[in-house]
Design a protein around this motif. Structure first.
Motif, PDB file in Angstrom:
ATOM      1  N   PRO A  15      28.517  43.095  53.354  1.00  0.00           N
ATOM      2  CA  PRO A  15      27.428  42.462  52.597  1.00  0.00           C
ATOM      3  C   PRO A  15      27.345  42.923  51.146  1.00  0.00           C
ATOM      4  O   PRO A  15      26.577  42.371  50.360  1.00  0.00           O
ATOM      5  CB  PRO A  15      26.176  42.902  53.363  1.00  0.00           C
ATOM      6  CG  PRO A  15      26.546  44.226  53.940  1.00  0.00           C
ATOM      7  CD  PRO A  15      28.016  44.133  54.281  1.00  0.00           C
ATOM      8  N   LEU A  16      28.133  43.926  50.761  1.00  0.00           N
ATOM      9  CA  LEU A  16      28.037  44.496  49.417  1.00  0.00           C
ATOM     10  C   LEU A  16      29.133  43.953  48.515  1.00  0.00           C
ATOM     11  O   LEU A  16      30.304  43.891  48.908  1.00  0.00           O
ATOM     12  CB  LEU A  16      28.140  46.023  49.474  1.00  0.00           C
ATOM     13  CG  LEU A  16      27.090  46.748  50.313  1.00  0.00           C
ATOM     14  CD1 LEU A  16      27.368  48.251  50.330  1.00  0.00           C
ATOM     15  CD2 LEU A  16      25.687  46.475  49.769  1.00  0.00           C
ATOM     16  N   GLU A  17      28.761  43.566  47.314  1.00  0.00           N
ATOM     17  CA  GLU A  17      29.736  43.106  46.342  1.00  0.00           C
ATOM     18  C   GLU A  17      30.107  44.271  45.431  1.00  0.00           C
ATOM     19  O   GLU A  17      29.252  44.855  44.764  1.00  0.00           O
ATOM     20  CB  GLU A  17      29.194  41.945  45.513  1.00  0.00           C
ATOM     21  CG  GLU A  17      30.254  41.330  44.609  1.00  0.00           C
ATOM     22  CD  GLU A  17      29.796  40.048  43.947  1.00  0.00           C
ATOM     23  OE1 GLU A  17      30.254  38.969  44.359  1.00  0.00           O
ATOM     24  OE2 GLU A  17      28.966  40.141  43.015  1.00  0.00           O
ATOM     25  N   ALA A  18      31.411  44.606  45.395  1.00  0.00           N
ATOM     26  CA  ALA A  18      31.880  45.753  44.618  1.00  0.00           C
ATOM     27  C   ALA A  18      32.275  45.375  43.201  1.00  0.00           C
ATOM     28  O   ALA A  18      32.165  46.186  42.285  1.00  0.00           O
ATOM     29  CB  ALA A  18      33.071  46.407  45.320  1.00  0.00           C
ATOM     30  N   LEU A  19      32.795  44.163  43.002  1.00  0.00           N
ATOM     31  CA  LEU A  19      33.132  43.670  41.676  1.00  0.00           C
ATOM     32  C   LEU A  19      32.343  42.401  41.415  1.00  0.00           C
ATOM     33  O   LEU A  19      32.333  41.487  42.242  1.00  0.00           O
ATOM     34  CB  LEU A  19      34.631  43.370  41.554  1.00  0.00           C
ATOM     35  CG  LEU A  19      35.617  44.532  41.718  1.00  0.00           C
ATOM     36  CD1 LEU A  19      37.048  44.047  41.480  1.00  0.00           C
ATOM     37  CD2 LEU A  19      35.279  45.690  40.793  1.00  0.00           C
ATOM     38  N   HIS A  20      31.708  42.348  40.242  1.00  0.00           N
ATOM     39  CA  HIS A  20      30.831  41.229  39.908  1.00  0.00           C
ATOM     40  C   HIS A  20      31.421  40.404  38.770  1.00  0.00           C
ATOM     41  O   HIS A  20      30.937  40.440  37.645  1.00  0.00           O
ATOM     42  CB  HIS A  20      29.441  41.739  39.504  1.00  0.00           C
ATOM     43  CG  HIS A  20      28.867  42.774  40.421  1.00  0.00           C
ATOM     44  ND1 HIS A  20      28.716  42.570  41.773  1.00  0.00           N
ATOM     45  CD2 HIS A  20      28.424  44.036  40.174  1.00  0.00           C
ATOM     46  CE1 HIS A  20      28.180  43.656  42.324  1.00  0.00           C
ATOM     47  NE2 HIS A  20      28.012  44.565  41.381  1.00  0.00           N
ATOM     48  N   GLY A  21      32.503  39.716  39.037  1.00  0.00           N
ATOM     49  CA  GLY A  21      33.085  38.860  38.016  1.00  0.00           C
ATOM     50  C   GLY A  21      33.832  39.622  36.940  1.00  0.00           C
ATOM     51  O   GLY A  21      33.676  39.352  35.747  1.00  0.00           O
ATOM     52  N   VAL A  22      34.684  40.563  37.331  1.00  0.00           N
ATOM     53  CA  VAL A  22      35.422  41.404  36.377  1.00  0.00           C
ATOM     54  C   VAL A  22      36.620  40.637  35.812  1.00  0.00           C
ATOM     55  O   VAL A  22      37.417  40.067  36.551  1.00  0.00           O
ATOM     56  CB  VAL A  22      35.914  42.700  37.059  1.00  0.00           C
ATOM     57  CG1 VAL A  22      36.908  43.440  36.170  1.00  0.00           C
ATOM     58  CG2 VAL A  22      34.727  43.598  37.383  1.00  0.00           C
ATOM     59  N   SER A  23      36.748  40.673  34.483  1.00  0.00           N
ATOM     60  CA  SER A  23      37.905  40.108  33.800  1.00  0.00           C
ATOM     61  C   SER A  23      38.563  41.196  32.962  1.00  0.00           C
ATOM     62  O   SER A  23      37.870  41.925  32.240  1.00  0.00           O
ATOM     63  CB  SER A  23      37.498  38.946  32.892  1.00  0.00           C
ATOM     64  OG  SER A  23      37.024  37.850  33.643  1.00  0.00           O
ATOM     65  N   LEU A  24      39.868  41.314  33.066  1.00  0.00           N
ATOM     66  CA  LEU A  24      40.616  42.266  32.242  1.00  0.00           C
ATOM     67  C   LEU A  24      42.065  41.828  32.180  1.00  0.00           C
ATOM     68  O   LEU A  24      42.543  41.066  33.016  1.00  0.00           O
ATOM     69  CB  LEU A  24      40.486  43.698  32.774  1.00  0.00           C
ATOM     70  CG  LEU A  24      40.895  44.005  34.219  1.00  0.00           C
ATOM     71  CD1 LEU A  24      42.398  44.249  34.339  1.00  0.00           C
ATOM     72  CD2 LEU A  24      40.155  45.243  34.711  1.00  0.00           C
ATOM     73  N   THR A  52      45.750  44.617  48.103  1.00  0.00           N
ATOM     74  CA  THR A  52      45.337  45.291  49.335  1.00  0.00           C
ATOM     75  C   THR A  52      43.880  45.007  49.695  1.00  0.00           C
ATOM     76  O   THR A  52      43.436  45.396  50.769  1.00  0.00           O
ATOM     77  CB  THR A  52      45.562  46.809  49.238  1.00  0.00           C
ATOM     78  OG1 THR A  52      44.820  47.335  48.138  1.00  0.00           O
ATOM     79  CG2 THR A  52      47.037  47.126  49.041  1.00  0.00           C
ATOM     80  N   VAL A  53      43.130  44.363  48.795  1.00  0.00           N
ATOM     81  CA  VAL A  53      41.831  43.795  49.137  1.00  0.00           C
ATOM     82  C   VAL A  53      41.815  42.351  48.648  1.00  0.00           C
ATOM     83  O   VAL A  53      42.439  42.026  47.628  1.00  0.00           O
ATOM     84  CB  VAL A  53      40.634  44.577  48.532  1.00  0.00           C
ATOM     85  CG1 VAL A  53      40.569  45.989  49.074  1.00  0.00           C
ATOM     86  CG2 VAL A  53      40.665  44.572  47.016  1.00  0.00           C
ATOM     87  N   ALA A  54      41.112  41.508  49.367  1.00  0.00           N
ATOM     88  CA  ALA A  54      41.049  40.093  49.015  1.00  0.00           C
ATOM     89  C   ALA A  54      39.911  39.835  48.045  1.00  0.00           C
ATOM     90  O   ALA A  54      38.863  40.491  48.101  1.00  0.00           O
ATOM     91  CB  ALA A  54      40.869  39.252  50.272  1.00  0.00           C
ATOM     92  N   LEU A  55      40.108  38.882  47.152  1.00  0.00           N
ATOM     93  CA  LEU A  55      39.030  38.461  46.273  1.00  0.00           C
ATOM     94  C   LEU A  55      38.120  37.480  47.004  1.00  0.00           C
ATOM     95  O   LEU A  55      38.590  36.633  47.765  1.00  0.00           O
ATOM     96  CB  LEU A  55      39.596  37.767  45.025  1.00  0.00           C
ATOM     97  CG  LEU A  55      40.519  38.553  44.093  1.00  0.00           C
ATOM     98  CD1 LEU A  55      40.789  37.725  42.837  1.00  0.00           C
ATOM     99  CD2 LEU A  55      39.938  39.894  43.738  1.00  0.00           C
ATOM    100  N   SER A  56      36.828  37.597  46.736  1.00  0.00           N
ATOM    101  CA  SER A  56      35.899  36.584  47.232  1.00  0.00           C
ATOM    102  C   SER A  56      35.625  35.535  46.164  1.00  0.00           C
ATOM    103  O   SER A  56      34.961  34.534  46.419  1.00  0.00           O
ATOM    104  CB  SER A  56      34.581  37.247  47.671  1.00  0.00           C
ATOM    105  OG  SER A  56      34.002  37.992  46.611  1.00  0.00           O
ATOM    106  N   GLY A  57      36.141  35.773  44.968  1.00  0.00           N
ATOM    107  CA  GLY A  57      36.025  34.823  43.869  1.00  0.00           C
ATOM    108  C   GLY A  57      36.922  35.266  42.728  1.00  0.00           C
ATOM    109  O   GLY A  57      37.297  36.422  42.626  1.00  0.00           O
ATOM    110  N   GLY A  58      37.292  34.315  41.862  1.00  0.00           N
ATOM    111  CA  GLY A  58      38.138  34.652  40.735  1.00  0.00           C
ATOM    112  C   GLY A  58      39.616  34.604  41.091  1.00  0.00           C
ATOM    113  O   GLY A  58      40.015  34.033  42.109  1.00  0.00           O
ATOM    114  N   ALA A  59      40.443  35.248  40.241  1.00  0.00           N
ATOM    115  CA  ALA A  59      41.892  35.143  40.417  1.00  0.00           C
ATOM    116  C   ALA A  59      42.604  36.372  39.884  1.00  0.00           C
ATOM    117  O   ALA A  59      42.107  37.079  39.006  1.00  0.00           O
ATOM    118  CB  ALA A  59      42.419  33.897  39.706  1.00  0.00           C
TER     119      ALA A  59
END
Length: 226
Positions: A15-24, A52-59
């Motif tokens: 239920p926890l989001e670790a990355l909130h729309g990170v771009s780099l 090794t972890v899947a994105l729930s959004g972004g690319a």
């Protein structure tokens, strides 16, 4: 030139989001440093880049190609090497066997030139080494891999200051896109020009700073403790 990117990346752990729309964007050859305290999301960024972890959004984009759905082993096949902060060596194998796995041809002399401290340990099982020695071995394997992209979580963990400085010289000189995660900016990584490191500071899963290492204030952080 290699370019590895995250584009508005989101990662969830339950239920926890670790990355909130990170771009780099991490260019290569060159060194990119991800700074952040524990829980900031810097390790998650490395894992997202490695697959090794899947994105729930972004690319995740590598040299202009979307590799978001490409599994970790396929990214490794294409030239990505990920050195995590734990379990980065095969503990039941000897130091020599670990190095032989990294270079099928059997010539691992470049690794021993980089870390001569490992030479008298070749017959020891990797699991019996100290933390700093295990980091040297893990990084030696990365040096031998000839990777296009090298991702390392806390490369100098457990090392003496002298060996840590040497390690960063080695990483900075690799002909690869090198991304490392650290809590603070390592000594000697600052500066400007061709050898200047790109720095991203993360806080609570978001980018708080992006720029060259020389633009960071003294202490290597732009944010105050939470």
């Amino acid at each position: 030139m290699t370019l590895l990117e995250l584009r508005t990346a989101r990662v969830r752990y339950g239920p926890l989001e670790a990355l909130h729309g990170v771009s780099l964007a991490a260019p290569g050859p060159g060194l990119t440093v991800l700074l952040g305290r524990n829980g900031s999301g810097r390790t998650t960024v490395l894992r997202a880049l490695a697959g090794t972890v899947a994105l729930s959004g972004g690319a995740v984009v590598w040299d202009g190609t979307d590799v978001t759905r490409l599994p970790a082993h396929e990214r490794a096949r294409r030239g990505l090497c990920f050195v995590p902060d734990r379990r980065a060596v095969f503990g039941t194998l000897t130091v020599r066997e670990n190095l032989e796995l990294a270079h099928a041809g059997g010539d691992f002399s470049p690794a021993l030139d980089a870390y001569p401290e490992l030479r008298p340990l070749l017959g020891r099982r990797a699991g019996t080494l100290s933390g700093g020695e295990q980091r040297m071995l893990a990084l030696s394997r990365a040096l031998l891999a000839g990777a296009r992209v090298v991702l390392v979580d806390e490369p100098a963990q457990g090392m003496s200051p002298t060996v840590a400085s040497r390690t960063y010289d080695l990483l900075r000189d690799l002909p690869a896109c090198v991304v490392v995660a650290e809590q603070r900016l390592p000594p000697g990584v600052g500066g400007r020009g061709d050898r200047a490191a790109v720095v991203y500071e993360l806080r609570r899963g978001e980018v708080a700073f992006a720029g060259e290492a020389g633009e960071l204030p003294a202490g290597g952080h732009t944010t105050s403790p939470a």
